[in-house]
Design a protein around this motif. Sequence first.
Motif, PDB file in Angstrom:
ATOM      1  N   MET A 198     -30.712  -7.181 -25.936  1.00  0.00           N
ATOM      2  CA  MET A 198     -31.656  -8.273 -25.730  1.00  0.00           C
ATOM      3  C   MET A 198     -31.508  -8.830 -24.318  1.00  0.00           C
ATOM      4  SD  MET A 198     -34.078  -9.977 -27.228  1.00  0.00           S
ATOM      5  CE  MET A 198     -33.828  -9.739 -28.986  1.00  0.00           C
ATOM      6  N   ILE A 199     -32.611  -8.963 -23.603  1.00  0.00           N
ATOM      7  CA  ILE A 199     -32.608  -9.517 -22.254  1.00  0.00           C
ATOM      8  C   ILE A 199     -32.820 -11.025 -22.354  1.00  0.00           C
ATOM      9  CG2 ILE A 199     -33.721  -9.513 -19.992  1.00  0.00           C
ATOM     10  CD1 ILE A 199     -34.697  -6.678 -20.618  1.00  0.00           C
ATOM     11  N   ARG A 200     -31.858 -11.787 -21.866  1.00  0.00           N
ATOM     12  CA  ARG A 200     -31.911 -13.249 -21.958  1.00  0.00           C
ATOM     13  C   ARG A 200     -32.491 -13.823 -20.663  1.00  0.00           C
ATOM     14  NH1 ARG A 200     -25.687 -12.850 -23.468  1.00  0.00           N
ATOM     15  NH2 ARG A 200     -25.998 -11.459 -21.687  1.00  0.00           N
ATOM     16  N   HIS A 244     -23.888 -13.049 -12.269  1.00  0.00           N
ATOM     17  CA  HIS A 244     -24.401 -12.135 -13.285  1.00  0.00           C
ATOM     18  C   HIS A 244     -25.880 -12.379 -13.589  1.00  0.00           C
ATOM     19  CE1 HIS A 244     -23.152 -15.806 -15.346  1.00  0.00           C
ATOM     20  NE2 HIS A 244     -24.064 -15.525 -16.252  1.00  0.00           N
ATOM     21  N   VAL A 245     -26.419 -13.483 -13.107  1.00  0.00           N
ATOM     22  CA  VAL A 245     -27.830 -13.806 -13.350  1.00  0.00           C
ATOM     23  C   VAL A 245     -28.681 -13.182 -12.239  1.00  0.00           C
ATOM     24  CG1 VAL A 245     -29.547 -15.626 -13.599  1.00  0.00           C
ATOM     25  CG2 VAL A 245     -27.226 -15.972 -14.486  1.00  0.00           C
ATOM     26  N   ASN A 246     -29.578 -12.304 -12.610  1.00  0.00           N
ATOM     27  CA  ASN A 246     -30.464 -11.648 -11.654  1.00  0.00           C
ATOM     28  C   ASN A 246     -31.715 -12.506 -11.469  1.00  0.00           C
ATOM     29  OD1 ASN A 246     -28.967  -9.102 -11.254  1.00  0.00           O
ATOM     30  ND2 ASN A 246     -29.367  -8.839 -13.438  1.00  0.00           N
ATOM     31  N   ALA A 247     -31.891 -13.046 -10.273  1.00  0.00           N
ATOM     32  CA  ALA A 247     -32.994 -13.974 -10.029  1.00  0.00           C
ATOM     33  C   ALA A 247     -34.221 -13.263  -9.479  1.00  0.00           C
ATOM     34  CB  ALA A 247     -32.544 -15.059  -9.056  1.00  0.00           C
ATOM     35  N   LEU A 248     -35.375 -13.658  -9.983  1.00  0.00           N
ATOM     36  CA  LEU A 248     -36.664 -13.206  -9.467  1.00  0.00           C
ATOM     37  C   LEU A 248     -37.436 -14.432  -8.994  1.00  0.00           C
ATOM     38  CD1 LEU A 248     -37.864 -10.615 -12.145  1.00  0.00           C
ATOM     39  CD2 LEU A 248     -37.060 -10.134  -9.835  1.00  0.00           C
ATOM     40  N   VAL A 273     -26.045 -18.287 -21.616  1.00  0.00           N
ATOM     41  CA  VAL A 273     -25.883 -17.091 -20.793  1.00  0.00           C
ATOM     42  C   VAL A 273     -27.249 -16.457 -20.591  1.00  0.00           C
ATOM     43  CG1 VAL A 273     -24.837 -14.811 -20.627  1.00  0.00           C
ATOM     44  CG2 VAL A 273     -23.551 -16.698 -21.644  1.00  0.00           C
ATOM     45  N   ALA A 274     -27.599 -16.196 -19.336  1.00  0.00           N
ATOM     46  CA  ALA A 274     -28.885 -15.574 -19.022  1.00  0.00           C
ATOM     47  C   ALA A 274     -28.657 -14.317 -18.190  1.00  0.00           C
ATOM     48  CB  ALA A 274     -29.786 -16.550 -18.268  1.00  0.00           C
ATOM     49  N   ALA A 284     -33.136  -6.954 -15.011  1.00  0.00           N
ATOM     50  CA  ALA A 284     -32.040  -7.037 -15.985  1.00  0.00           C
ATOM     51  C   ALA A 284     -31.102  -5.850 -15.890  1.00  0.00           C
ATOM     52  CB  ALA A 284     -32.613  -7.151 -17.400  1.00  0.00           C
ATOM     53  N   ARG A 285     -31.635  -4.687 -15.543  1.00  0.00           N
ATOM     54  CA  ARG A 285     -30.777  -3.503 -15.448  1.00  0.00           C
ATOM     55  C   ARG A 285     -30.223  -3.300 -14.034  1.00  0.00           C
ATOM     56  NH1 ARG A 285     -36.053  -0.768 -15.870  1.00  0.00           N
ATOM     57  NH2 ARG A 285     -36.469   0.313 -13.914  1.00  0.00           N
ATOM     58  N   GLY A 286     -30.431  -4.288 -13.167  1.00  0.00           N
ATOM     59  CA  GLY A 286     -29.869  -4.224 -11.824  1.00  0.00           C
ATOM     60  C   GLY A 286     -30.779  -3.604 -10.795  1.00  0.00           C
ATOM     61  N   GLY A 287     -32.047  -3.367 -11.152  1.00  0.00           N
ATOM     62  CA  GLY A 287     -32.994  -2.794 -10.205  1.00  0.00           C
ATOM     63  C   GLY A 287     -33.612  -3.848  -9.302  1.00  0.00           C
TER      64      GLY A 287
END
Length: 210
Positions: free
Chosen positions: A1-3, A75-79, A47-48, A119-122
């Motif tokens: 699940m992507i938070r 750990h939070v990937n921001a867009l 946690v996101a 979410a997968r680091g891309g």
Amino acid sequence: MIRVLLVDDQDLLRRGLSRLLELEPDIEVVGEAASGAAALDVLATVVADVALVDARMPGMSGVELITHLAARFPHVNALLLTTFDEDEFVFGSLRAGARGFLLKDASPETLVAAIRTAARGGTVIDGQVSARVMARLDAGPPEPGPSAPSALSAREEEVARLVATGASNQEIARTLFLTEGTVKNHVSAALRKLGLRDRTQLALAFARRP
């Protein structure tokens, strides 16, 4: 699940995004915030994996928030959510450590795909804005040529081109039949040779290469 954490000072936009993402079986909205300070408070309790951050907010801009996220919640990937005329925010967010940027008028399909990629680091690069941002990335040449002294090896360039598609290290490793560690080493070598700061800048540099 992507938070996912939604950060925008417009309540209507947050509600719309939340209802849209609720339709996705692999995405969960774990929190909402109307300001950067509130977002940091929320992240102290939940946690996101991904934060959708508005560029313009009172008190703390999206770029400032992303800087805090990189330092306190790496750990939070921001867009960054932006409009076409906000190049300064896009440029600053990439410097701050954002995974990429997305126009606010993007389609629901594009938004969902961007969240999954981040979410997968891309890396997420909106094609309408990337050319304008690339021209202003002063950390290194946007289009390194093969004749340059710091030219990449054939394998490094191959990896860099896959980074530009938004692929994660795991996906690149699978495509090129390499280990993730080897891919990571190639990415690091490309960044060093081109004088770039992170994989987002590397992706921008190769996004529009033929």
